[in-house]
Motif scaffolding. Structure first.
Motif, PDB file in Angstrom:
ATOM      1  N   HIS A   1       0.036  -4.146   2.078  1.00  8.39           N
ATOM      2  CA  HIS A   1      -0.113  -2.694   1.941  1.00  8.39           C
ATOM      3  C   HIS A   1      -0.397  -2.108   3.325  1.00  8.39           C
ATOM      4  CE1 HIS A   1      -0.129  -2.238  -2.469  1.00  8.39           C
ATOM      5  NE2 HIS A   1      -0.560  -3.493  -2.447  1.00  8.39           N
TER       6      HIS A   1
ATOM      7  N   HIS B   1       2.291   4.544  -2.120  1.00 13.38           N
ATOM      8  CA  HIS B   1       2.093   4.952  -0.723  1.00 13.38           C
ATOM      9  C   HIS B   1       3.417   5.079   0.019  1.00 13.38           C
ATOM     10  CE1 HIS B   1       1.373   4.277   3.593  1.00 13.38           C
ATOM     11  NE2 HIS B   1       0.218   4.870   3.388  1.00 13.38           N
TER      12      HIS B   1
ATOM     13  N   ARG C   1      -4.075   1.240  -5.046  1.00 10.32           N
ATOM     14  CA  ARG C   1      -3.024   0.217  -5.180  1.00 10.32           C
ATOM     15  C   ARG C   1      -2.928  -0.180  -6.647  1.00 10.32           C
ATOM     16  NH1 ARG C   1      -4.919  -3.247   0.191  1.00 10.32           N
ATOM     17  NH2 ARG C   1      -4.679  -1.483   1.628  1.00 10.32           N
TER      18      ARG C   1
ATOM     19  N   CYS D   1       4.674   0.231  -4.229  1.00  5.22           N
ATOM     20  CA  CYS D   1       3.412   0.984  -4.160  1.00  5.22           C
ATOM     21  C   CYS D   1       3.705   2.459  -3.852  1.00  5.22           C
ATOM     22  CB  CYS D   1       2.515   0.385  -3.075  1.00  5.22           C
ATOM     23  SG  CYS D   1       0.964   1.278  -2.824  1.00  5.22           S
TER      24      CYS D   1
ATOM     25  N   CYS E   1      -3.125   2.778   3.231  1.00  3.38           N
ATOM     26  CA  CYS E   1      -2.968   2.805   1.762  1.00  3.38           C
ATOM     27  C   CYS E   1      -4.336   2.481   1.159  1.00  3.38           C
ATOM     28  CB  CYS E   1      -1.932   1.774   1.307  1.00  3.38           C
ATOM     29  SG  CYS E   1      -1.800   1.633  -0.498  1.00  3.38           S
TER      30      CYS E   1
ATOM     31  N   CYS F   1       4.320   0.353   2.135  1.00  2.00           N
ATOM     32  CA  CYS F   1       3.724  -0.964   1.913  1.00  2.00           C
ATOM     33  C   CYS F   1       4.855  -1.979   1.735  1.00  2.00           C
ATOM     34  CB  CYS F   1       2.824  -0.917   0.688  1.00  2.00           C
ATOM     35  SG  CYS F   1       1.541   0.355   0.856  1.00  2.00           S
TER      36      CYS F   1
HETATM   37 ZN   LIG Z   1       0.108   0.325  -0.922  1.00  2.00          ZN
END
Ligand SMILES: [Zn+2]
Length: 239
Positions: free
Chosen positions: A202, A172, A211, A170, A206, A175
């Motif tokens: 996650h 972010h 996502r 991901c 996030c 995660c």
């Molecule tokens: Zn994420």
């Protein structure tokens, strides 16, 4: 016997898939997997994410409830998450769509889709081993029966591995699939919508709509011990 009420947006693909889980795995395996029964909750012409959560809540009463919804179609997702957190209804979110989960049975997938399921469906129709899906979503046929079920069979571990890989990759960055929770929560301490949506693995910060791509369906299968909750995957080492 574990009873779960699983409400979903669609009226065809998801209810068919849930029935498939009942028929294929619902008797248990005499070992880790206990017998279970999923009660699919859906409506003709579909439900919005908010309606999915409300329907899960109404149908389940005191029983365990899960809500399946997608990114691709409807707009009330933040409200749906909030309501799910308040009622402790497990969220199974797919971005862009549930069809991603089907595709992951046959191949890995990556790359943001911005809410469009078009490429996912195209890949599914063409995937090796997925010949039964070559007409998927043509003439409105999004069912999962007969040959399509046979095509999915014994690929669930692979699908879960691919789905977990999407958590660790991901954008972010923090995660991690091993942070995912699959078993019912104990007690009734309040949870924020962010905490609740982080049961997918996650990070709490996030944003769920970012996502992209991702699918939490593996968590339902892990809950039912159809797949393992925590195998070690690449990029997800302990410590
Ligand atoms: Zn994420």
């Amino acid at each position: 016997m574990t009873i779960l009420y699983v409400a979903c947006e669609g009226e065809s693909t998801e209810p068919d898939y849930l029935q498939y889980l009942n028929e294929q795995f619902g008797d248990g395996d005499g070992h880790d997997r206990q017998p279970f029964r999923i009660q699919p909750v859906y409506r003709r012409n579909g439900l919005t994410p908010g309606e999915v959560v409300a329907a899960a809540c109404d149908a389940a009463g005191e029983d365990e409830a899960w809500a399946l919804f997608d990114r691709d179609q409807w707009g009330d997702i933040p409200q749906a998450i909030k309501a799910a957190a308040a009622s402790r209804i497990e969220i199974v979110f797919s971005h862009p769509s549930f069809d991603l989960w089907l595709l992951l049975h046959f191949q890995a997938f990556g790359g943001a889709q911005s809410g469009s399921s078009k490429l996912v469906v195209e890949k599914l129709r063409q995937a090796k081993g997925a010949e039964a899906f070559k007409d998927f979503d043509k003439k409105g046929d999004k069912s999962i029966r007969a040959a399509r079920r046979n095509a999915l069979r014994n690929r669930e571990d692979k699908a879960a591995e691919h789905a977990r890989t999407l958590v660790s990759s991901c954008s972010h960055g923090l995660c991690k699939p091993r942070q995912a929770k699959v078993d019912p929560v104990e007690g009734d301490d309040p949870v924020t919508p962010q905490q609740w949506a982080s049961r997918s693995g996650h990070a709490p910060d996030c944003p769920i709509l970012q996502r992209d791509p991702s699918t939490d369906v593996w968590r339902l299968l892990a809950r039912l011990r159809i797949v393992k909750a925590r195998p070690l995957a690449r990029g997800d080492h302990p410590g």
